[in-house]
Design a protein around this motif. Structure first.
Motif, PDB file in Angstrom:
ATOM      1  N   ARG A 163      69.082  59.000 -20.610  1.00  0.00           N
ATOM      2  CA  ARG A 163      69.894  58.275 -19.628  1.00  0.00           C
ATOM      3  C   ARG A 163      69.845  58.937 -18.257  1.00  0.00           C
ATOM      4  O   ARG A 163      70.089  58.289 -17.241  1.00  0.00           O
ATOM      5  N   SER A 164      69.593  60.239 -18.233  1.00  0.00           N
ATOM      6  CA  SER A 164      69.545  60.917 -16.933  1.00  0.00           C
ATOM      7  C   SER A 164      68.345  60.465 -16.120  1.00  0.00           C
ATOM      8  O   SER A 164      68.301  60.668 -14.912  1.00  0.00           O
ATOM      9  N   MET A 165      67.363  59.859 -16.792  1.00  0.00           N
ATOM     10  CA  MET A 165      66.167  59.425 -16.066  1.00  0.00           C
ATOM     11  C   MET A 165      65.994  57.911 -16.072  1.00  0.00           C
ATOM     12  O   MET A 165      65.345  57.355 -15.206  1.00  0.00           O
ATOM     13  N   VAL A 166      66.560  57.256 -17.081  1.00  0.00           N
ATOM     14  CA  VAL A 166      66.414  55.807 -17.211  1.00  0.00           C
ATOM     15  C   VAL A 166      67.788  55.192 -17.008  1.00  0.00           C
ATOM     16  O   VAL A 166      68.666  55.311 -17.861  1.00  0.00           O
ATOM     17  N   SER A 167      67.991  54.562 -15.873  1.00  0.00           N
ATOM     18  CA  SER A 167      69.349  54.144 -15.534  1.00  0.00           C
ATOM     19  C   SER A 167      69.770  52.851 -16.221  1.00  0.00           C
ATOM     20  O   SER A 167      70.959  52.592 -16.344  1.00  0.00           O
ATOM     21  N   ARG A 198      81.142  48.159 -18.873  1.00  0.00           N
ATOM     22  CA  ARG A 198      80.661  46.798 -18.597  1.00  0.00           C
ATOM     23  C   ARG A 198      79.292  46.800 -17.920  1.00  0.00           C
ATOM     24  O   ARG A 198      78.734  45.755 -17.645  1.00  0.00           O
ATOM     25  N   ASP A 199      78.807  47.990 -17.628  1.00  0.00           N
ATOM     26  CA  ASP A 199      77.447  48.141 -17.108  1.00  0.00           C
ATOM     27  C   ASP A 199      77.243  47.352 -15.812  1.00  0.00           C
ATOM     28  O   ASP A 199      76.213  46.711 -15.610  1.00  0.00           O
ATOM     29  N   MET A 200      78.243  47.383 -14.951  1.00  0.00           N
ATOM     30  CA  MET A 200      78.122  46.675 -13.675  1.00  0.00           C
ATOM     31  C   MET A 200      77.638  47.657 -12.610  1.00  0.00           C
ATOM     32  O   MET A 200      78.147  48.757 -12.498  1.00  0.00           O
ATOM     33  N   ALA A 250      73.111  57.385  -6.691  1.00  0.00           N
ATOM     34  CA  ALA A 250      72.578  56.037  -6.462  1.00  0.00           C
ATOM     35  C   ALA A 250      71.434  55.747  -7.444  1.00  0.00           C
ATOM     36  O   ALA A 250      71.316  54.648  -7.983  1.00  0.00           O
ATOM     37  N   TYR A 251      70.608  56.776  -7.687  1.00  0.00           N
ATOM     38  CA  TYR A 251      69.513  56.590  -8.655  1.00  0.00           C
ATOM     39  C   TYR A 251      70.087  56.354 -10.054  1.00  0.00           C
ATOM     40  O   TYR A 251      69.632  55.463 -10.788  1.00  0.00           O
ATOM     41  N   LEU A 252      71.079  57.140 -10.413  1.00  0.00           N
ATOM     42  CA  LEU A 252      71.683  56.989 -11.742  1.00  0.00           C
ATOM     43  C   LEU A 252      72.375  55.630 -11.884  1.00  0.00           C
ATOM     44  O   LEU A 252      72.526  55.121 -12.995  1.00  0.00           O
ATOM     45  N   ASP A 253      72.802  55.065 -10.749  1.00  0.00           N
ATOM     46  CA  ASP A 253      73.433  53.739 -10.776  1.00  0.00           C
ATOM     47  C   ASP A 253      72.404  52.617 -10.638  1.00  0.00           C
ATOM     48  O   ASP A 253      72.778  51.442 -10.513  1.00  0.00           O
ATOM     49  N   ASP A 254      71.134  52.976 -10.616  1.00  0.00           N
ATOM     50  CA  ASP A 254      70.062  51.989 -10.507  1.00  0.00           C
ATOM     51  C   ASP A 254      70.202  51.166  -9.217  1.00  0.00           C
ATOM     52  O   ASP A 254      69.963  49.962  -9.201  1.00  0.00           O
ATOM     53  N   HIS A 313      77.307  62.174 -15.315  1.00  0.00           N
ATOM     54  CA  HIS A 313      77.041  60.732 -15.451  1.00  0.00           C
ATOM     55  C   HIS A 313      76.906  60.342 -16.921  1.00  0.00           C
ATOM     56  O   HIS A 313      77.574  59.419 -17.396  1.00  0.00           O
ATOM     57  N   THR A 314      76.060  61.061 -17.645  1.00  0.00           N
ATOM     58  CA  THR A 314      75.835  60.688 -19.054  1.00  0.00           C
ATOM     59  C   THR A 314      77.060  61.003 -19.905  1.00  0.00           C
ATOM     60  O   THR A 314      77.337  60.313 -20.881  1.00  0.00           O
TER      61      THR A 314
END
Lengths: 183, 541
Positions: A35-39, A142-144, B12-16, B47-48
């Motif tokens: 998750r730290s690399m794939v958002s 909610r992954d917003m 911002a990167y972690l939030d895509d 974040h994780t």
């Protein structure tokens, strides 16, 4: 008359039950690393699932117990690189392979602390205002994305990003203090 | 790039939500120094970690449920805008916000703390029409204008408001669940090991809401509302209250009394609500949730983050799955006889560990006669009678460790003494093969929970012992229809038996060919294993 073979004498062998037990322990770290690399949450979960399948499939390659975590994170690293190479995702990538390796090493080093960080985080989340937790809930459960939250609230996505940034920094500070106290 | 700028780009990167231009800046910055990657790692841990805690714990599933309940229909108000207004973008965006210096509130307790306002609107003019906020909740943006009251009246009103606030606070505190109070009791265990390994919890220990992890064994906890839950280690779970738990990994079995109807099991991707029943739940590491119902009915709902729930009602004898993305798989299936659930603490004392080409049928077959239980590629083992007292010496059994086969004939062990109490298991193998497939074989290993007292391998002994050890509802072969037992070079193939040095484990290689069927004599392979009977003892761990 002779007895059965004793596989335990083979240092490179782990039975399925041992693998399952070790996987359960290392799973949160693997998920965090990915998750730290794939958002995108769903993509990250897919990758971790591929890691689990790879572990079960490679029974002949299973390493000794003390190398298990590094082996699993290595598989996760490869899966992430494979994901980035896949054209269909077209993701923004900010890491070179050296950074990916270094990040894997960071998560491996921090693996023993993972549960302590989680406990500290639970403590710090409780200190947030309920409203701030609502914002985190929108973002993480909610992954917003900040833009979606902003549009729904008729606020700027910049404002949402700033607020999320400040909440997370406050949590990072709090976690550090909490762990320092515990030490 | 300053550290503050880096922090913003990383989040911002972690939030895509990073632009291409900013991505290039972040890429260059990360490549500059290994320390930058380490710093990135520290931020990503936060974040994780938030993701995991909110997703898995109460603020995951329960908050989602809560927010769905806070619909516009209820009139509840959650005014997040006000808190966002405190944080202007013009402020340093990386300055931490102050945290409350208040006593800790459990996350689960927090969700009880919903501000309630009357559903009635404060005024009925057009300018004060409510808007629907981010939660789909009505919010009144405009303050209602009122005529100023005389100072004395205002003082009186202020005092009244303070008094009401105090009374409301007292009422609210009383309404909060007592989170430091136990809500369940450890009623029994069988080799239960808690995560730290050092905790010794005697029976009748009281459990408070919180997170618990077991690494092995079985534990039975009884919730104060009446639900009995069997934990099967390794498992990780959170007791939420006296009628709800969250299972983050592992397996549990739940038996529900009428007082505990609606007992709820949350998982990272599903919610299982009892409707008066006995059911089991298993959560895989990726969150996939399997629910099997043995009695009554449950409501199995998937949890898909921003999307809606989907659900299915499961009746007795059926199982359903919610995948790792929170989708309920549309096809429910009947619970197979070799399901992986241990349903009670008593049953946990009879657990087998099987490996290789064998399935452990926890639900015994109705028939092991000719053509009744034919399998492809595996044998079947199931438990027979328990606690059988031998009323005479039992001969023709094998118990000494070693290999028993055509090349290693040593087919004798001391008989089992009279008065021995044993539990019985039957291994059965009848391959589903045609005359064109002359031979089929399986290799399997079974570890029993207690020492083996004798392996009944001989054809004649098997027939002779069916009446004593066989199950009353299972039909066994008759003498004139079938030949069973281990073959030593004569019969339907060559079989091998290994009794391991631990005295609890056997390995079998069973082979069946069709020569016998061609000759109209039916062969299969069966072995009966008698082990020490040991009534469960509910000692604390």
């Amino acid at each position: 008359m002779h007895g059965p073979p004793d596989n335990r004498e083979n240092a490179n062998w782990m039975d399925t039950e041992s693998v399952a037990r070790r996987w359960t322990k290392v799973y949160p770290t693997v998920l965090a690393y990915v998750r730290s690399m794939v958002s995108r949450h769903e993509d990250a979960e897919d990758i971790v699932q591929q890691v689990a399948l790879a572990i079960l499939a490679d029974d002949a390659e299973r390493p000794a117990v003390h190398h298990f975590n590094a082996w699993v994170l290595g598989i996760a690293r490869n899966k992430v690189l494979q994901y980035w190479r896949d054209d269909k995702y077209k993701r923004v990538v900010v890491f070179n392979s050296e950074a990916v390796d270094r990040l894997a090493a960071f998560y491996l080093d921090n693996l023993p602390k993972h549960s302590r960080v989680t406990e500290a985080l639970e403590h710090c989340l409780a200190r947030l205002t309920q409203r701030a937790r609502h914002l985190l809930e929108l973002r993480y459960v909610r992954d917003m994305k900040p833009q979606a939250i902003g549009e729904r609230m008729n606020l700027s996505s910049r404002g949402i990003s700033v607020t999320l940034c400040r909440i997370r920094e406050s949590l990072r500070t709090c976690i550090g203090q909490r762990m320092q106290q515990a030490d | 790039m300053t550290k503050e700028q880096a922090i913003q780009l990383i989040y911002a990167y972690l939030d895509d939500s990073l632009s291409e231009q900013d991505a290039a800046r972040l890429r260059d910055w990360l490549a500059e120094s290994p320390d930058h990657v380490t710093f990135y790692g520290e931020l990503s841990l936060v974040h994780t970690g938030i993701h995991r805690v909110l997703e898995v714990r109460d603020l995951g599933h329960s908050m989602h449920t809560l927010l769905k309940a806070e619909d516009s229909a209820t009139g509840d108000v959650v005014d997040l805008e006000s808190v966002l207004a405190q944080y202007s973008p013009e402020q340093n965006p990386t300055d931490p916000i102050p945290l409350r210096d208040l006593p800790e509130i459990d996350a689960a307790a927090a969700r009880k703390n919903v501000k309630r306002r009357p559903a009635a609107r404060p005024a009925d003019d057009e300018d004060n029409e409510p808007v629907v906020n981010m939660f789909g909740v009505r919010v009144y943006r405009k303050t209602v204008e009122r005529t100023a009251a005389p100072r004395s009246t205002r003082r009186f009103m202020a005092a009244a408001v303070v008094l009401l606030a105090v009374l409301a606070g007292v009422w609210w505190v009383n309404q909060l669940p007592a989170w430091d109070q136990p809500v369940a009791t450890l009623q029994g265990n069988n080799g239960l090991v808690w995560e730290d390994g050092g905790t010794q919890w005697p029976l009748n220990s009281r459990l408070k809401p919180g997170r618990y992890t077991t690494t092995a064994g079985f534990g039975e906890i009884v919730f104060d509302r009446g639900a009995t839950v069997l934990l099967q280690g390794p498992c990780e779970f959170i007791i939420a209250n006296d009628n709800e738990l969250t299972l983050t990994s592992g397996k549990i079995a739940a038996q529900i009394t009428p007082s505990a109807v609606n007992f709820t099991v949350n998982t990272p991707r599903a919610k299982v609500v009892d409707l008066g029943t006995e059911f089991c739940v298993a959560v895989a590491p990726n969150g996939t949730t399997l629910t099997a119902v043995f009695d009554g009915t449950v409501d199995l709902a998937g949890f898909k983050g921003a999307k809606d729930h989907n659900n299915v009602l499961l009746g007795a004898g059926w199982q359903g799955t919610v995948d790792h993305k929170g989708r309920v798989e549309p096809a429910t299936t009947q619970i197979p006889p070799d399901h992986a659930f241990t349903r009670s603490l008593a049953e946990s004392h009879h657990e087998l560990a099987v490996d290789g080409q064998v399935k452990w049928y926890r639900r015994p077959p109705a028939n092991v006669r000719l053509d009744a239980l034919k399998t492809k590629g595996y044998a079947v083992v199931f438990a027979e009678r328990r606690g059988v007292v031998l009323d005479e010496v039992f001969e023709n059994v094998l118990v000494d460790a070693g290999t028993y086969g055509e090349e290693d004939l040593h087919w004798y062990s001391e008989p089992i003494p009279k008065g021995t109490v044993v539990d019985s298991y039957l291994v059965h193998y009848e391959p589903d093969i045609t005359l064109d497939e002359p031979t089929a074989s399986v290799s399997l290993t079974i570890a029993f929970p207690r020492p083996i007292r004798g392996v009944v391998w001989h054809n004649k002994s098997l027939f002779a012992s069916d009446g004593r050890f066989g199950l009353p509802r299972t039909e066994y072969p008759t003498w004139d229809s079938q030949v069973r037992g281990i073959d030593t070079g004569i019969g339907d193939g060559t079989d091998d038996l290994i009794i391991h040095p631990d005295g609890r484990t056997i390995t079998l290689h069973l082979e069946v060919n069709n020569n016998a069927r061609r000759n109209n004599v039916i062969f299969c392979d069966q072995v009966r294993v008698l082990i020490e009977s040991d009534p469960p003892s509910n000692e604390g761990s």
